[in-house]
Design an enzyme around this catalytic site. Structure first.
Site, PDB file in Angstrom:
ATOM      1  N   GLN A 190       0.784  -1.341   0.095  1.00  0.00           N
ATOM      2  CA  GLN A 190      -0.104  -0.017  -0.058  1.00  0.00           C
ATOM      3  C   GLN A 190       0.802   1.156   0.122  1.00  0.00           C
ATOM      4  O   GLN A 190       0.253   2.427  -0.063  1.00  0.00           O
ATOM      5  CB  GLN A 190      -0.785  -0.119   1.118  1.00  0.00           C
ATOM      6  CG  GLN A 190      -0.546  -0.034   2.492  1.00  0.00           C
ATOM      7  CD  GLN A 190      -0.992   0.763   3.492  1.00  0.00           C
ATOM      8  OE1 GLN A 190      -1.259   1.864   3.556  1.00  0.00           O
ATOM      9  NE2 GLN A 190      -1.714  -0.081   4.431  1.00  0.00           N
ATOM     10  N   ARG A 236       4.023   0.468   6.291  1.00  0.00           N
ATOM     11  CA  ARG A 236       4.239   1.691   7.145  1.00  0.00           C
ATOM     12  C   ARG A 236       5.540   1.325   7.731  1.00  0.00           C
ATOM     13  O   ARG A 236       6.322   2.181   8.480  1.00  0.00           O
ATOM     14  CB  ARG A 236       3.046   1.889   8.129  1.00  0.00           C
ATOM     15  CG  ARG A 236       3.257   3.025   9.027  1.00  0.00           C
ATOM     16  CD  ARG A 236       2.184   2.969   9.762  1.00  0.00           C
ATOM     17  NE  ARG A 236       2.133   4.198  10.928  1.00  0.00           N
ATOM     18  CZ  ARG A 236       2.719   3.915  12.029  1.00  0.00           C
ATOM     19  NH1 ARG A 236       3.543   3.002  12.280  1.00  0.00           N
ATOM     20  NH2 ARG A 236       2.704   5.342  13.061  1.00  0.00           N
TER      21      ARG A 236
ATOM     22  N   GLY B 104      -1.797   6.294   2.765  1.00  0.00           N
ATOM     23  CA  GLY B 104      -1.703   5.116   3.443  1.00  0.00           C
ATOM     24  C   GLY B 104      -1.777   5.230   4.976  1.00  0.00           C
ATOM     25  O   GLY B 104      -2.166   6.144   5.282  1.00  0.00           O
ATOM     26  N   CYS B 105      -1.369   4.266   5.491  1.00  0.00           N
ATOM     27  CA  CYS B 105      -1.758   4.088   7.037  1.00  0.00           C
ATOM     28  C   CYS B 105      -0.758   4.925   7.780  1.00  0.00           C
ATOM     29  O   CYS B 105      -0.266   4.420   8.663  1.00  0.00           O
ATOM     30  CB  CYS B 105      -1.830   2.594   7.604  1.00  0.00           C
ATOM     31  SG  CYS B 105      -3.148   1.505   7.179  1.00  0.00           S
ATOM     32  N   VAL B 106      -0.754   6.160   7.642  1.00  0.00           N
ATOM     33  CA  VAL B 106      -0.057   7.318   8.384  1.00  0.00           C
ATOM     34  C   VAL B 106      -0.813   8.238   8.743  1.00  0.00           C
ATOM     35  O   VAL B 106      -1.841   8.652   8.170  1.00  0.00           O
ATOM     36  CB  VAL B 106       1.487   7.623   7.719  1.00  0.00           C
ATOM     37  CG1 VAL B 106       1.924   6.686   7.787  1.00  0.00           C
ATOM     38  CG2 VAL B 106       0.941   8.013   6.237  1.00  0.00           C
TER      39      VAL B 106
END
Lengths: 475, 106
Positions: A190, A236, B104-106
């Protein structure tokens, strides 16, 4: 510093932003060109939406669409409504009714006979669809607390995801969701991390742990065949916060684990869960399952990530139509086993400050992993305390459902985060521990916005802190 | 539009405090973003080393660098980045360097 405050209709009127969609078309990005990722085309989208709706309603969806008796109990369980008690559009039932009324009008027989009686409705144009997009993406974090508390078993979280999926097929999605889906389709992860960057970061972390422990015996194996554990992570961790990879490497080394990361199929996160796109969900999950099969491992272990855990452990097998042959578990379960069987020893006094635990929605409510993280924390922390409510009744970090990647809904998200802030503050803890990367950022936003005197940590960090490294591990 | 108003200057930022127009970034903007978003009263030479690297990387590749690259370029260990920018590499350092919010996941 001034922030815009979202009025009741502020979020619902957010425009459809298609700038990155247009750019993706112009650049002929592969996912767009071959139709895996749909972009928005002005035109008769309402008719297409209704057509899709009619074809996609499954039995479980039909139950949730018809079983609601409008008792209102869900309202009390939703942090959006609790923070805005004068705004009925914040109740889960109102949000679900926006898709329910369309179902009644176009699919269910009651709406065709007596539309006024069952409050049937429709979508007429792209503006209506955009408004629907803002409701299902912008006013719900898909935490499913209302689902858990519904006496009729109505799964509003499922309805929200279903509606998101229909809109995603028409390109009517928030820009952030489009961007991440594009990257995940095209690069398999992602955050569009390249293979070289991935491998370099792993080597870097290996060297850090070697320096920390003073031994070259530490390794972060990639694509090693026949290991017991396939470790999968959140991009991440590679791109912005690889500390968790170092913690994992250190703990696995001390536990004597036979483990590997895959060169491909290492991303256990899945934006298909957030966008409602089952095809993307299937693609990403299948990458992980196939990596496990290719490397002939005995177990898939998922690093601390809420939606990744739910996607890879539970939903992914269904999306991908994949026969589950291997146990698939969260790394917290692995840690619990290490502690219980004595594969690692810990010294809880090294985590002396008060720690509370935040249950991630996708792990506790939707993943049924509730006591395991507590078993670990009680062993590695000197002062562990619950927040209230907790376990399956915990409130969302407010960043769930992909909301972290949708900046346009942030003012409302932070406004309703008051519930979470009060809950955190009441614990008096200095550390809030969570086993989800999404919750880390969600909680960090709440802590910063409400100026709470606490910091977010993950289970792995606390275990790594408390870990007793025996002499034979550093030979 | 949300904005930061500090010392008589007005900077347009998005809902997350990232610059709306990343190309309008100046060193002065960095100082103000650091104050408003990271509560840093001044940017030291070490802060600038990180910020300038991120800025240059972004202008060249239209992409936020990985934290690995930040550490390689500046010679700082990983924890140093967190010491310098409390919100971390993405929401701290990249924000001060005037990048748009990473996806994204931030």
């Amino acid at each position: 510093m001034k922030r815009r405050k979202a009025g009741p209709s502020g979020v619902v009127e957010a425009p459809l932003d298609v700038r990155t969609q247009a750019l993706a078309k112009e650049e002929e990005r592969p996912s767009v060109k071959d139709g895996r990722l749909r972009t928005y085309e002005p035109g008769d989208n309402a008719a297409r939406f209704l057509d899709l709706l009619g074809r996609r309603v499954s039995r479980s969806l039909a139950v949730s669409l018809t079983a609601c008796v409008h008792c209102g109990l869900c309202a009390e369980s939703c942090h959006y409504f609790l923070a805005r008690p004068d705004d009925p559009t914040m109740t889960p039932v109102w949000k679900a009714d926006q898709i329910r009324k369309i179902f009644k009008r176009h699919v269910d027989w009651t709406g065709r006979i007596a539309p006024w009686w069952v409050k049937a409705g429709t979508v007429r144009n792209d503006e209506d669809l955009n408004r629907l997009k803002n409701i299902v993406f912008g006013t719900c974090s898909a935490c499913r607390r209302c689902t858990y508390n519904c006496p009729m078993g109505v799964d509003t979280g499922l309805l929200v995801r279903f509606t998101r999926g229909l809109l995603t097929e028409l390109g009517i999605v928030p820009e952030g969701v489009f961007n991440v889906s594009r990257d995940q389709w095209e690069t398999g992860n992602q955050m569009a991390v390249t293979e070289q960057d991935y491998l370099e970061t792993l080597e870097w972390m290996r060297d850090e742990v070697r320096t920390e422990l003073g031994t070259n015996a530490v390794d972060i194996p990639v694509d090693k065949k026949g290991c017991d554990v396939l470790y999968t992570i959140n991009p991440r961790e590679i791109k912005f916060d690889p500390r968790s990879i170092a913690h994992a490497a250190k703990i696995f080394h001390v536990a004597g684990e036979s483990w590997t990361l895959p060169k491909w199929g290492w991303d256990q996160t899945n934006f298909g869960l957030f966008s409602g796109d089952d095809k993307l969900g299937a693609y990403v999950a299948r990458n992980v399952y196939e990596a496990a099969e290719r490397l002939r491992v005995k177990r898939i272990v998922i690093s601390e990530c809420g939606h990744g855990y739910r996607s890879t452990r539970w939903e992914g097998y269904t999306w991908a139509g994949y026969d589950q042959k291997l146990p698939t578990e969260s790394v917290v379960v692995t840690l619990k086993r290490y502690l219980e069987t004595g594969r690692i020893a810990v010294e809880p006094s090294r985590n002396a400050v008060a720690v509370t635990f935040h249950d991630s929605c996708n792990i506790a409510r939707s993943g049924d992993l509730v006591e395991e993280p507590r078993d670990v924390l009680r062993r590695v922390c000197a002062d562990f305390r619950e927040m209230f409510p907790n376990r399956r009744e915990n409130f969302c970090c407010t960043g769930g459902g992909g909301l972290l990647s949708m900046a346009e809904y942030r003012p409302l998200r932070l406004e309703v985060a008051k519930i979470k802030a009060d809950q955190l503050r009441a614990t008096g803890a200095m550390l809030v521990c969570t086993m989800c990367h999404n919750c880390i950022d969600g909680l960090a936003d709440v802590i910063k916005h409400y100026r709470l005197p606490m910091r977010v940590v993950q289970v792995m960090e606390l275990v790594s802190n408390a870990l007793v490294v025996p002499a034979e591990s550093v030979k | 539009m949300p904005h930061i108003e500090i010392e008589g200057l007005r900077i347009e930022v998005n809902e997350e405090g990232f610059l709306v127009h990343p190309d309008e970034w100046t060193e002065e903007t960095a100082r103000l973003l650091a104050k408003a978003e990271e509560n840093l009263d001044e940017l030291t030479a070490e802060h600038w080393a990180v910020v300038n690297f991120i800025r240059g990387y972004y202008l060249e590749k239209n992409l936020a660098p990985m934290v690995r690259k930040m550490c390689q370029a500046t010679g700082f260990p990983l924890m140093k980045i967190y010491d310098l920018f409390p919100s971390g590499p993405a929401k701290g350092a990249c924000k001060v360097a005037g990048l748009p919010k990473p996806d994204g996941c931030v």
